[in-house]
Design a protein around this motif. Structure first.
Motif, PDB file in Angstrom:
ATOM      1  N   LYS A 106      -0.342  -3.325  -7.762  1.00 24.09           N
ATOM      2  CA  LYS A 106       0.145  -4.259  -8.785  1.00 24.09           C
ATOM      3  C   LYS A 106       1.269  -3.590  -9.570  1.00 24.09           C
ATOM      4  O   LYS A 106       1.320  -2.359  -9.655  1.00 24.09           O
ATOM      5  CB  LYS A 106      -1.001  -4.615  -9.741  1.00 24.09           C
ATOM      6  CG  LYS A 106      -2.232  -5.194  -9.076  1.00 24.09           C
ATOM      7  CD  LYS A 106      -3.343  -5.402 -10.091  1.00 24.09           C
ATOM      8  CE  LYS A 106      -4.597  -5.967  -9.452  1.00 24.09           C
ATOM      9  NZ  LYS A 106      -5.690  -6.162 -10.440  1.00 24.09           N
ATOM     10  N   ARG A 155      -9.681  -1.088  -5.079  1.00 22.85           N
ATOM     11  CA  ARG A 155      -8.321  -1.117  -4.516  1.00 22.85           C
ATOM     12  C   ARG A 155      -7.858   0.264  -4.048  1.00 22.85           C
ATOM     13  O   ARG A 155      -7.111   0.369  -3.073  1.00 22.85           O
ATOM     14  CB  ARG A 155      -7.325  -1.646  -5.560  1.00 22.85           C
ATOM     15  CG  ARG A 155      -7.609  -3.049  -6.044  1.00 22.85           C
ATOM     16  CD  ARG A 155      -6.474  -3.570  -6.919  1.00 22.85           C
ATOM     17  NE  ARG A 155      -6.291  -2.783  -8.135  1.00 22.85           N
ATOM     18  CZ  ARG A 155      -5.159  -2.168  -8.453  1.00 22.85           C
ATOM     19  NH1 ARG A 155      -4.108  -2.243  -7.658  1.00 22.85           N
ATOM     20  NH2 ARG A 155      -5.077  -1.473  -9.589  1.00 22.85           N
ATOM     21  N   ASP A 210       0.447  -0.745 -11.814  1.00 23.19           N
ATOM     22  CA  ASP A 210       0.127   0.558 -11.230  1.00 23.19           C
ATOM     23  C   ASP A 210       1.333   1.497 -11.269  1.00 23.19           C
ATOM     24  O   ASP A 210       1.210   2.671 -10.922  1.00 23.19           O
ATOM     25  CB  ASP A 210      -0.337   0.408  -9.783  1.00 23.19           C
ATOM     26  CG  ASP A 210      -1.659  -0.334  -9.656  1.00 23.19           C
ATOM     27  OD1 ASP A 210      -1.777  -1.180  -8.746  1.00 23.19           O
ATOM     28  OD2 ASP A 210      -2.563  -0.059 -10.461  1.00 23.19           O
ATOM     29  N   ASP A 222      -4.223   0.445  -2.197  1.00 22.05           N
ATOM     30  CA  ASP A 222      -4.018  -0.869  -1.597  1.00 22.05           C
ATOM     31  C   ASP A 222      -3.930  -1.942  -2.684  1.00 22.05           C
ATOM     32  O   ASP A 222      -4.335  -1.718  -3.818  1.00 22.05           O
ATOM     33  CB  ASP A 222      -5.163  -1.186  -0.634  1.00 22.05           C
ATOM     34  CG  ASP A 222      -5.246  -0.197   0.512  1.00 22.05           C
ATOM     35  OD1 ASP A 222      -6.377   0.197   0.872  1.00 22.05           O
ATOM     36  OD2 ASP A 222      -4.194   0.174   1.057  1.00 22.05           O
ATOM     37  N   SER A 223      -3.403  -3.088  -2.289  1.00 25.90           N
ATOM     38  CA  SER A 223      -3.283  -4.217  -3.228  1.00 25.90           C
ATOM     39  C   SER A 223      -2.628  -3.775  -4.526  1.00 25.90           C
ATOM     40  O   SER A 223      -3.098  -4.085  -5.625  1.00 25.90           O
ATOM     41  CB  SER A 223      -4.666  -4.820  -3.510  1.00 25.90           C
ATOM     42  OG  SER A 223      -5.289  -5.255  -2.327  1.00 25.90           O
ATOM     43  N   SER A 283       0.831  -1.204   0.000  1.00 29.25           N
ATOM     44  CA  SER A 283       0.000   0.000   0.000  1.00 29.25           C
ATOM     45  C   SER A 283       0.863   1.250   0.000  1.00 29.25           C
ATOM     46  O   SER A 283       1.991   1.249   0.507  1.00 29.25           O
ATOM     47  CB  SER A 283      -0.897   0.022   1.240  1.00 29.25           C
ATOM     48  OG  SER A 283      -1.784  -1.072   1.272  1.00 29.25           O
TER      49      SER A 283
END
Length: 121
Positions: A86, A66, A89, A83-84, A17
């Motif tokens: 990848k 997310r 991103d 959050d979460s 995060s």
């Protein structure tokens, strides 16, 4: 003049995060919409999330569920909780705002200088 200053970018592992913050400063009357866009290498800048002063939000499908955008109208700030995360991103994240500079003035669009977010796999 209106300035948008971002903070909070960095390097994080996939699944982790980060929280981005943006503060608007300068002389203006009102901020209508604030939000975040991002640009990955070789790609066009794209919307991530925006929030109107009334509270309505808009998210890109790729971050829905997310990322969470929040805003403090009194402090002229907007945050993005990510959050979460990848690897996809990974991008430079830009703060954006539609700012009305005076009570009878028109609304203009402003950009921050961007903050790098890197997600490692």
């Amino acid at each position: 003049q209106v300035q948008l200053v971002e903070s909070g970018g960095g390097l994080v592992q996939a699944g982790g995060s980060l929280r981005l913050s943006c503060a608007a400063s300068g002389r203006f009357f009102f901020i209508h919409t604030m939000g975040w866009y991002r640009q990955a290498p070789g790609k066009q800048r794209e919307l991530v999330a925006t929030m109107h002063s009334g509270g309505s939000t808009n998210y890109a499908d790729s971050v829905q569920g997310r990322f969470t955008i929040s805003r403090n109208n009194a402090k002229n700030t907007v945050d993005l909780q990510m959050d979460s995360l990848k690897p996809e991103d990974t991008a430079v994240y830009y703060c954006n705002a539609d700012v009305q500079t005076s009570i009878i003035g028109r609304t203009s669009n402003y950009w921050g200088q961007g903050t790098q977010v890197t997600v490692s796999s």
